[in-house]
Design a protein around this motif. Sequence first.
Motif, PDB file in Angstrom:
ATOM      1  N   ARG A 179      -8.456   2.837  -1.312  1.00 46.67           N
ATOM      2  CA  ARG A 179      -9.032   2.391  -0.047  1.00 46.67           C
ATOM      3  C   ARG A 179      -9.488   3.606   0.775  1.00 46.67           C
ATOM      4  O   ARG A 179     -10.583   3.633   1.304  1.00 46.67           O
ATOM      5  CB  ARG A 179      -7.970   1.593   0.719  1.00 46.67           C
ATOM      6  CG  ARG A 179      -8.556   0.767   1.828  1.00 46.67           C
ATOM      7  CD  ARG A 179      -7.648  -0.366   2.202  1.00 46.67           C
ATOM      8  NE  ARG A 179      -6.581   0.087   3.085  1.00 46.67           N
ATOM      9  CZ  ARG A 179      -5.756  -0.746   3.701  1.00 46.67           C
ATOM     10  NH1 ARG A 179      -5.847  -2.041   3.506  1.00 46.67           N
ATOM     11  NH2 ARG A 179      -4.810  -0.297   4.491  1.00 46.67           N
ATOM     12  N   GLU A 210      -3.732   2.293  -1.859  1.00 43.22           N
ATOM     13  CA  GLU A 210      -4.139   2.856  -0.571  1.00 43.22           C
ATOM     14  C   GLU A 210      -5.067   4.045  -0.811  1.00 43.22           C
ATOM     15  O   GLU A 210      -6.007   4.276  -0.051  1.00 43.22           O
ATOM     16  CB  GLU A 210      -2.888   3.278   0.210  1.00 43.22           C
ATOM     17  CG  GLU A 210      -3.141   3.853   1.585  1.00 43.22           C
ATOM     18  CD  GLU A 210      -3.847   2.900   2.527  1.00 43.22           C
ATOM     19  OE1 GLU A 210      -3.885   1.695   2.241  1.00 43.22           O
ATOM     20  OE2 GLU A 210      -4.387   3.371   3.539  1.00 43.22           O
ATOM     21  N   LYS A 255     -12.675   5.196  -0.323  1.00 42.92           N
ATOM     22  CA  LYS A 255     -13.889   4.530   0.199  1.00 42.92           C
ATOM     23  C   LYS A 255     -14.160   4.955   1.640  1.00 42.92           C
ATOM     24  O   LYS A 255     -15.298   5.235   2.011  1.00 42.92           O
ATOM     25  CB  LYS A 255     -13.718   3.010   0.101  1.00 42.92           C
ATOM     26  CG  LYS A 255     -13.808   2.544  -1.331  1.00 42.92           C
ATOM     27  CD  LYS A 255     -13.801   1.029  -1.446  1.00 42.92           C
ATOM     28  CE  LYS A 255     -13.584   0.630  -2.899  1.00 42.92           C
ATOM     29  NZ  LYS A 255     -12.291   0.015  -3.131  1.00 42.92           N
ATOM     30  N   HIS A 281       0.801  -1.225   0.000  1.00 42.76           N
ATOM     31  CA  HIS A 281       0.000   0.000   0.000  1.00 42.76           C
ATOM     32  C   HIS A 281       0.833   1.274   0.000  1.00 42.76           C
ATOM     33  O   HIS A 281       0.288   2.356   0.124  1.00 42.76           O
ATOM     34  CB  HIS A 281      -0.950   0.010   1.202  1.00 42.76           C
ATOM     35  CG  HIS A 281      -2.067  -0.963   1.031  1.00 42.76           C
ATOM     36  ND1 HIS A 281      -2.032  -2.236   1.522  1.00 42.76           N
ATOM     37  CD2 HIS A 281      -3.232  -0.878   0.361  1.00 42.76           C
ATOM     38  CE1 HIS A 281      -3.129  -2.872   1.198  1.00 42.76           C
ATOM     39  NE2 HIS A 281      -3.868  -2.079   0.484  1.00 42.76           N
TER      40      HIS A 281
END
Length: 686
Positions: A274, A271, A277, A259
């Motif tokens: 992610r 990352e 989100k 990441h």
Amino acid sequence: MGGKALYRIIECLTQEHDYFLVAAAALVCVVGSCLSVLIARRLIFATERRKYIQLGLGSLISGATIWSTHFIAMLAYEPGFEHGYEPVLTGVSLAVGVLGVLATNTFLAFGKHRWVFVIAGAGFGLTVSAMHYVGMAAFLLPGQINWNVTSVAASIILGTTLGAAAYHRIVYPVTRYCWMGGAFLMVLAICSMHFTGMSAITLELSPFIIVPEQVLPDGLLGLLVSAVTVIILVVGFASISLEVNLEREAIEQLEHTAHHDRLTGLPNRLELSRQTKVFDKTLADFGGMNAATFTIDLDLFKEINDLHGNAAGDEILRKIGQRLGALCGEGEFIARSGGDEFVALKLNIVTIEEAKAFAERISNQISIPVDIAGLSTIVRASIGGATTLDDGRKTSDLLQKSDLALYRAKLDPETDVCFYHPDMDEQSRERLLMIADLRQAASRGEFELVYQLQNDLVSLEPVGFEVLIRWNHPEKGRISPSEFIPLAEETGLIREIGLWVLRTACLQAATWTKPFSVAVNVAPQQLVQPAFLEHLSDILMESRLPPERLELEVTEASIIEDQASTIEVMHKIKKMGVRIAMDDFGTGYSSLATLQAFPFDKIKIDQSFIQDVDTDHQRAAIVRSTLLLGDALKIPVLAEGVEQLKELNFLRSENCTYVQGYYFGKPLSLEDIQPIVRAVDAKKVS
Ligand code: C2E
Ligand code: MG
Ligand code: MG
């Protein structure tokens, strides 16, 4: 095994045992088996040194588990007469357990095929049996043991089969809980073997056999077994927890590497997605919360890389990455999303000013000078931003909008930070449409060349033409090259368009009866095209235009981009007899260095210095020094953009060689230049 034998096993379990100790034996067996299975699973996947450590530990724990289970069960056995254990054989039985498992687990550790693992499991069952019967041989009583061979065989078969089944489960799990099944089968293998084995004996007491005194009594054996059990538990749990920690650390390390970007240490694209989100969820959970997104791009990074080398570029990225990472506080996030691009997210803003302040912080951190090989280099960044205050609440939408804003910030060298505005959508839509049209323009014959005269400053006679492209758009009318050439350069379409210009210009010029020179603009991307020289020589052959009539106009951008190889290409062009002019001189930032690097055939002073040159002292000084430079380097100078007589006179008084500009007329169509280029023919006819 008949009904009688089964009855014996049940009888053996229910009538001759201390239940507390039977439970203790079962507990040791279950815990020891679980530990054994967990270690065996790790043993399969461990590598190098860890494999050997697991092998040793696993054998010690499994062997000791079998042994302890057996002897606790023996302690639970209450024969009702004086008895004891022969110490050497008792010890040997422990060794049999440990070494037997060591042998079978070696198969488990290094085996490659299913049958090897099954044999290893069967070997485990055999080890249990061997340990059991050696252990039984250590059992001393005032009489003798008679063995029922069928039950003995049954105990061995049970142990081996269940052992094989247990190992099969360990090596081929179907779910993550299969290890429990493996442990259950292992417990079953040990217990069923033991109790079936015990049911195989009948004791025949004899007053003539006396139990010797130098034997291990139950109490001492109990202590010994307890010690071994404690060792199993301590060593087993310690090694498993150590392993689990090591695994967790390794997984965390892998996670971090996956990441994060290796060069800057910042979070990477994965990352970022992610975090996007997480951001979306936070924004959805807290309806009143506002956030901002930013896309950041370093200015002129490619040029820095070209000038100072990739290692220097990496060093700059590394330093900037470190600073950006250190800058992030609570609710702030910065990732490296690509080469010289970064993305920042900020939660909890209340006003646009706060978003701007964050962008300024980023910009300030980036523009702290970086020391590269003793040189202090300042890198600037363009930043595009969007906020939930005005631009929607989905992070992906915000990022798209900050991208558009970044594009705007890039276009304007004065602006570092630019926030999204709905107008940008329309502009970007138009831009995309224009690119789509541009792709088709050549095949639809929408391009046209116009010719701008270049004159000798002494005689004022025409000496040649600069070829300029025009786009006759079916709906928008004539579009200026300053509008579409940058787009063509951005999309790479310039290579195709540039080639069309070169071919068309040469074919047209070759038909002129007066040998005027023809100057063609060549974009930086064309020069670095590997096939450019080949194309050029093909075009010269095809058009039969004498190479010395062709002049290629290049700008400094060409040379900055890839100095060594571009200069090599330019030398080859010169060898072909084609001349090369330096266009827009004075607008680049390393003019003098560029002129020294390559022997140009002409310098074209940019039109921005010519306008009002007769009254503007600063421009006059620049033009004068350029003329002096041309004189020193023996390169003729052409002044572009001459519109007025006074400008012309100034240039003439300063000994400029050539001029070009609206003073002599706007660029002419092919048709309009015919009287000029065919003047000789016209005279002949008259
Ligand atoms: P450039 O190569 O410096 O071309 C000169 C530009 O200045 C031309 O604009 C020309 O019309 C304009 N100009 C000439 N004399 C005067 C004057 O007296 N006053 C004023 N105000 N302007 C004058 P144009 O045709 O719009 O081209 C703009 C730029 O587009 C060119 O600058 C060149 O960089 C690029 N360009 C044009 N044609 C081509 C082409 O075929 N290939 C490539 N790669 N670029 C081209
Ligand atoms: Mg030009
Ligand atoms: Mg120019």
